[in-house]
Design a protein around this motif. Structure first.
Motif, short mmCIF file in Angstrom:
data_model
loop_
_atom_site.label_atom_id
_atom_site.label_comp_id
_atom_site.label_asym_id
_atom_site.label_seq_id
_atom_site.Cartn_x
_atom_site.Cartn_y
_atom_site.Cartn_z
N ALA A 1 0.24 16.95 -5.77
CA ALA A 1 0.11 18.33 -6.25
C ALA A 1 1.31 18.76 -7.09
O ALA A 1 1.16 19.49 -8.08
CB ALA A 1 -0.06 19.27 -5.06
N SER A 2 2.50 18.28 -6.74
CA SER A 2 3.72 18.68 -7.45
C SER A 2 3.99 17.82 -8.68
O SER A 2 4.83 18.18 -9.52
CB SER A 2 4.92 18.60 -6.51
N GLY A 3 3.30 16.68 -8.79
CA GLY A 3 3.56 15.75 -9.88
C GLY A 3 4.64 14.74 -9.57
O GLY A 3 4.91 13.84 -10.37
N ALA A 4 5.26 14.87 -8.38
CA ALA A 4 6.34 13.94 -8.00
C ALA A 4 5.83 12.52 -7.81
O ALA A 4 6.61 11.56 -7.84
CB ALA A 4 7.03 14.43 -6.73
N TYR A 5 4.52 12.36 -7.61
CA TYR A 5 3.96 11.03 -7.43
C TYR A 5 4.23 10.14 -8.63
O TYR A 5 4.28 8.91 -8.52
CB TYR A 5 2.45 11.11 -7.17
N VAL B 1 0.84 -1.19 0.00
CA VAL B 1 0.00 0.00 0.00
C VAL B 1 0.88 1.24 0.00
O VAL B 1 1.77 1.38 0.84
CB VAL B 1 -0.93 0.02 1.22
N ILE B 2 0.63 2.14 -0.93
CA ILE B 2 1.32 3.42 -0.97
C ILE B 2 0.31 4.47 -0.52
O ILE B 2 -0.69 4.70 -1.20
CB ILE B 2 1.85 3.73 -2.38
N PRO B 3 0.53 5.10 0.64
CA PRO B 3 -0.48 6.00 1.21
C PRO B 3 -0.59 7.31 0.44
O PRO B 3 0.30 7.68 -0.34
CB PRO B 3 0.04 6.24 2.63
N PHE B 4 -1.67 8.00 0.67
CA PHE B 4 -1.91 9.29 0.03
C PHE B 4 -0.87 10.30 0.49
O PHE B 4 -0.58 10.43 1.68
CB PHE B 4 -3.32 9.78 0.38
N ASP B 5 -0.32 11.04 -0.47
CA ASP B 5 0.62 12.12 -0.19
C ASP B 5 0.22 13.31 -1.04
O ASP B 5 0.57 13.39 -2.23
CB ASP B 5 2.06 11.67 -0.51
N GLY B 6 -0.53 14.21 -0.45
CA GLY B 6 -1.08 15.34 -1.18
C GLY B 6 -0.03 16.23 -1.81
O GLY B 6 -0.22 16.74 -2.93
N GLU B 7 1.08 16.42 -1.12
CA GLU B 7 2.13 17.30 -1.66
C GLU B 7 2.76 16.71 -2.92
O GLU B 7 2.99 17.42 -3.90
CB GLU B 7 3.21 17.54 -0.59
N ARG B 8 3.02 15.42 -2.89
CA ARG B 8 3.64 14.80 -4.07
C ARG B 8 2.66 14.72 -5.25
O ARG B 8 3.07 14.86 -6.41
CB ARG B 8 4.19 13.41 -3.72
#
Length: 268
Positions: free
Chosen positions: A253-257, A244-251
């Motif tokens: 939003a930045s496209g780093a996800y 499971v890869i948890p939600f990371d709003g900053e990544r």
């Protein structure tokens, strides 16, 4: 380089911007720019303007039929290009399921009673079209609830097909899980080829939550791509041992996800 098949519920610019549609558009491009080969699919909802978006039928891929229940329905395959991304999008079309001018609900906001059947048709349509393309994906990324029947079929009904023999499934959960209870026939209509009743035990109550659980069970990894995704689904995934890869709003939003997704693909 990986071959990544994106199976999207929604994508811009074909549907209005939403978290599901925007990520469905941006992620395939980002993965392609990271030196992977991609294909993208979505349903050809009736509200999509074919002339404006320059959709055209792919005759060599159309002409197949899918039986759901006792009804035999033809698949029509259409394609369009997003020139700025150098990306093609394939559309699964059928007059009975996708001709209507709304996406998942009618003009009054009431869910279509055959939404479950539409998801079945979409999943089988994608897999049959990919077979006809003779393109073997390494990763199949299911994005949005309409794609969530596909993991079951890939791991059960198509498990011996050489086109899909090495494919892994990645699932994005985006908080778009429908609250509706699907039709009573949904459970029986899922039975196809090598799929047995025991394979769909998560669908004791055939609604959106149980569909998501079934998708998790047959996936190889789960990304929580929205803060609106049900935390209980994360617990379920962990209980049955799924990465499971948890939600990371900053990544996000930045496209780093996209780097996170790409790295995960390489590890599968």
């Amino acid at each position: 380089m990986k071959k990544v098949l994106f199976v999207n519920s929604e994508m811009t610019p074909y549907l209005p911007d939403s978290p599901v549609a925007v990520m469905g558009r941006e992620l395939p491009q980002g993965i392609q720019e990271r030196k992977n080969e991609i294909r993208s699919f979505m349903p050809r909802y009736g509200c999509i303007n074919e002339r404006k978006n320059q959709l055209h039928e792919v005759i060599r891929l159309s002409g197949m039929n899918i039986i759901i229940g006792d009804v035999d329905r033809p698949i029509v395959i259409k394609v369009a290009s997003i020139a700025s991304a150098r990306m093609q999008v394939y559309f699964i079309d059928n007059e009975d399921y996708f001709k209507r001018k709304f996406v998942h609900t009618d003009e009054k906001g009431k869910p279509f009673p055959d939404n479950g059947e539409r998801a079945i048709f979409f999943a089988r349509g994608v897999l049959e079209t990919v077979k006809k393309l003779r393109w073997s994906p390494d990763i199949i990324h299911c994005h949005g609830w309409m794609s969530q029947v596909l993991p079951l079929y890939l791991k059960k009904a198509y498990k011996d097909d050489p086109i899909f023999s090495g494919a892994k499934v990645v699932l994005s959960l985006l908080g778009d899980t429908p609250e509706q209870r699907f039709s009573e026939a949904f459970h029986d209509n899922l039975i196809f080829s090598l799929v047995t009743p025991a394979d769909i035990e998560d669908l004791k109550e055939p609604d959106g939550t149980f569909l998501a659980k079934m998708a998790i069970r047959y996936s190889d990894g789960v990304f929580f791509a929205s803060e609106k995704a049900d935390p209980a689904l994360a617990e379920f995934a962990k209980e049955i041992g799924k990465p499971v890869i948890p939600f990371d709003g900053e990544r996000i939003a930045s496209g780093a996800y996209m780097d996170d997704y790409n790295q995960f693909y390489q590890q599968l």
